[in-house]
Design an enzyme around this catalytic site. Structure first.
Site, PDB file in Angstrom:
ATOM      1  N   HIS A  30      -9.825   1.540   3.668  1.00 52.45           N
ATOM      2  CA  HIS A  30      -9.250   2.843   4.024  1.00 52.45           C
ATOM      3  C   HIS A  30     -10.321   3.815   4.508  1.00 52.45           C
ATOM      4  O   HIS A  30     -10.076   4.632   5.401  1.00 52.45           O
ATOM      5  CB  HIS A  30      -8.537   3.452   2.821  1.00 52.45           C
ATOM      6  CG  HIS A  30      -7.134   2.982   2.630  1.00 52.45           C
ATOM      7  ND1 HIS A  30      -6.161   3.132   3.593  1.00 52.45           N
ATOM      8  CD2 HIS A  30      -6.542   2.359   1.573  1.00 52.45           C
ATOM      9  CE1 HIS A  30      -5.024   2.621   3.141  1.00 52.45           C
ATOM     10  NE2 HIS A  30      -5.217   2.153   1.924  1.00 52.45           N
ATOM     11  N   HIS A  42      -9.701  -3.250  -0.788  1.00 49.64           N
ATOM     12  CA  HIS A  42      -8.545  -2.624  -0.130  1.00 49.64           C
ATOM     13  C   HIS A  42      -8.817  -1.139   0.121  1.00 49.64           C
ATOM     14  O   HIS A  42      -8.593  -0.638   1.232  1.00 49.64           O
ATOM     15  CB  HIS A  42      -7.313  -2.796  -1.029  1.00 49.64           C
ATOM     16  CG  HIS A  42      -6.069  -2.137  -0.506  1.00 49.64           C
ATOM     17  ND1 HIS A  42      -4.970  -2.846  -0.071  1.00 49.64           N
ATOM     18  CD2 HIS A  42      -5.745  -0.818  -0.377  1.00 49.64           C
ATOM     19  CE1 HIS A  42      -4.041  -1.987   0.334  1.00 49.64           C
ATOM     20  NE2 HIS A  42      -4.477  -0.753   0.152  1.00 49.64           N
ATOM     21  N   GLU A  43      -9.317  -0.436  -0.895  1.00 52.37           N
ATOM     22  CA  GLU A  43      -9.583   1.002  -0.754  1.00 52.37           C
ATOM     23  C   GLU A  43     -10.774   1.274   0.150  1.00 52.37           C
ATOM     24  O   GLU A  43     -10.794   2.244   0.907  1.00 52.37           O
ATOM     25  CB  GLU A  43      -9.811   1.636  -2.133  1.00 52.37           C
ATOM     26  CG  GLU A  43      -8.645   1.502  -3.094  1.00 52.37           C
ATOM     27  CD  GLU A  43      -7.335   2.015  -2.517  1.00 52.37           C
ATOM     28  OE1 GLU A  43      -7.353   2.983  -1.721  1.00 52.37           O
ATOM     29  OE2 GLU A  43      -6.284   1.440  -2.848  1.00 52.37           O
ATOM     30  N   CYS A  87       0.839  -1.206   0.000  1.00 51.50           N
ATOM     31  CA  CYS A  87       0.000   0.000   0.000  1.00 51.50           C
ATOM     32  C   CYS A  87       0.867   1.246   0.000  1.00 51.50           C
ATOM     33  O   CYS A  87       1.935   1.269   0.629  1.00 51.50           O
ATOM     34  CB  CYS A  87      -0.905  -0.019   1.237  1.00 51.50           C
ATOM     35  SG  CYS A  87      -1.934   1.433   1.447  1.00 51.50           S
TER      36      CYS A  87
END
Length: 392
Positions: A343, A339-340, A297
C-alpha cells in the site's frame, strides 16, 4: 491530498493555508484552476451560503471542496445596524477596502470608540461521500475606532481589530504571532477538515487515484503521526480488519498499523486481538520463502485473490518514540506486513492476483476453509510472483 477552497478572498486563503500547514493537504484555489463561478449568496445563514459555494465548485471540478461564509456581530450595536452576513455590503452598496474601514471606524466611534466583535462562520465540505457542515462561533476580539498604521493581510477590518490577550492589532503582529494565537476557530476548522477529508474516506470504488499514491516518509518533527495512529486504530476496530496503511484513508505517509496477526480473526476477538504494532518508515532488508493466501482488503470492497508472499521478511522501522528497530517477521505476520507495505507504494493485492473474484466476507471464509493459508517454502529465495490464478 488536494482540497479546493471555494473562495477568491486572499485573506481567507492565507489563513487557511496557515491553518493547514504541516498536514498532507495541498490547498487549491479557483484562480489556480483558472475557473470563476458566480454563486448567488442569498442564504439566510452563513452555512447556507457555504453550502451553495461548496456544491457549485464541487460540481464544476469533482474535487473535494471546502467553502465558508461568516457573519459579523458587534456588541452594543442596534440590531438593524448589525453587519451579520453583509459585512462588506451596506445599504445595498459593495464597499471598497477603504470605504469598509471608514464605515466601521465611524460605527465604533458612535458607540464610544471600542466594542467587542465576533464572527459566526459556517463551513461546508463536499466530497464523494456527500455534504458535511459545521457552524463555529469564533473568538471575540476588540474593535477600535483607532486605525493601525500597518497594512492588513487581506481582511480590511484587521486594521481596527485588536487581540484581547496581547492587546495588539492583528496587522501589528508578525506571521508567527498571528499563527500562534490559538483561536478556537482555527482548531475547530482543522478538526472539521481532517475528519471529513481523511477519517471518513470510503475505500475503493473505481480504483481511486489516492490509493495509487506513493506514501512519503513520516517527519517526526512536523507530522502529527500520533493522531494518524489513533485514526488507524479506530478504523481497524470499527471495521474489524487485520491492519491498515494511512494512505487507505487518505493520509499518504509511510506507516503501518497492525492490529492482529492471527489467521482466523473471528475466533480470536478476545485473545491477543489488539497487538497494536506500529511501524514508521519501514524498509524491507531481505525476504525468503513463499506462502499463498486468499487475500481481501478494506480498500477493495469484495474483490479477493490468491497472492504469493514471502514466508519471512527482515525489516527495519522506527517506533513511535523514534527508535530504530530491526526485526524478522515470519508466516502470516509476514503476509500482513507485505500486504500493507505494498500500500505504501500504491500497490493493491488485486495487482498481485490474476484471478480476481468478487466474494462476500462469508463466502471468503468458506473458500479459505477449502484452501487455507499455505506455506510453500521457508528458506528458498523469494522471487516475486506477480500474478496467480485461483486454481494454481
Amino acid at each position: 491530498m488536494k482540497l479546493l477552497y471555494a473562495t477568491t478572498n486572499n485573506s481567507k486563503i492565507y489563513n487557511m493555508r496557515r491553518r493547514l500547514q504541516g498536514l498532507p493537504i495541498e490547498l487549491i484555489t479557483p484562480k489556480e484552476l483558472g475557473i470563476k463561478i458566480e454563486v448567488i449568496e442569498d442564504g439566510k445563514t452563513a452555512t447556507e451560503n457555504a453550502i451553495k459555494k461548496a456544491k457549485a465548485y464541487y460540481q464544476a471540478t469533482n474535487m473535494p471542496t471546502i467553502a465558508g461564509d461568516s457573519g459579523l456581530y458587534i456588541e452594543n450595536i442596534p440590531e438593524e445596524k448589525q453587519p451579520g452576513l453583509f459585512v462588506r455590503r451596506v445599504k445595498g452598496k459593495e464597499l471598497s477596502d477603504d470605504e469598509m474601514i471608514d464605515y466601521y471606524k465611524a460605527l465604533i466611534e458612535s458607540i464610544g470608540g471600542k466594542s467587542i466583535g465576533y464572527y459566526i462562520t459556517g463551513l461546508a465540505m463536499m466530497t464523494e461521500d456527500g455534504l458535511k457542515t459545521v457552524e463555529i462561533s469564533e473568538d471575540k476580539f476588540i474593535l477600535s475606532s483607532k486605525i493601525s498604521n500597518n497594512k492588513h493581510r487581506g481582511n480590511p477590518l484587521d486594521v481596527i481589530s485588536i487581540d484581547p490577550v496581547t492587546k495588539k492589532y492583528y496587522t501589528d503582529m508578525t506571521d508567527d504571532e498571528f499563527k500562534n494565537l490559538g483561536h478556537i476557530f482555527d482548531k475547530e476548522c482543522v478538526k472539521f477538515i481532517k475528519y471529513n477529508l481523511f477519517y471518513t474516506r470510503k475505500t475503493i470504488k473505481k480504483d481511486e487515484l489516492f490509493l495509487r499514491q506513493v506514501s512519503t516518509e513520516v517527519n517526526f518533527g512536523k507530522d502529527d503521526y500520533l493522531e494518524y495512529i489513533n485514526v488507524l486504530k479506530n478504523y481497524c476496530r470499527n471495521n474489524a480488519v487485520y491492519a491498515l496503511a494511512p494512505v487507505q484513508i487518505g493520509i499518504p505517509k509511510r506507516m503501518i498499523y497492525i492490529r492482529n496477526t492471527t489467521i482466523d480473526m473471528n475466533k480470536n476477538r478476545n485473545k491477543a486481538y489488539d497487538e497494536e504494532i506500529v511501524l514508521i518508515n519501514p524498509k524491507i532488508l531481505n525476504q525468503k520463502g513463499h506462502t499463498r493466501f486468499l487475500e481481501r482488503c478494506a480498500s477493495c470492497l469484495d474483490y479477493v485473490g490468491i497472492v504469493d508472499r514471502p514466508y519471512e521478511v527482515e525489516i527495519e522501522y522506527y517506533t513511535i518514540d523514534g527508535l530504530k528497530v530491526h526485526e524478522t517477521y515470519e508466516g502470516f505476520k509476514a503476509t500482513i506486513f507485505s500486504h500493507e507495505f505494498d500500500h505504501l507504494n500504491g500497490i493493491l493485492h488485486i495487482d498481485r492476483a490474476l484471478d480476481v473474484t468478487e466474494m462476500t466476507w462469508e463466502e471468503t471464509k468458506k473458500q479459505r476453509e477449502k484452501r487455507p493459508y499455505e506455506i510453500l517454502s521457508k528458506n528458498d529465495e523469494y522471487k516475486l510472483v506477480k500474478k496467480l490464478k485461483m486454481e494454481e
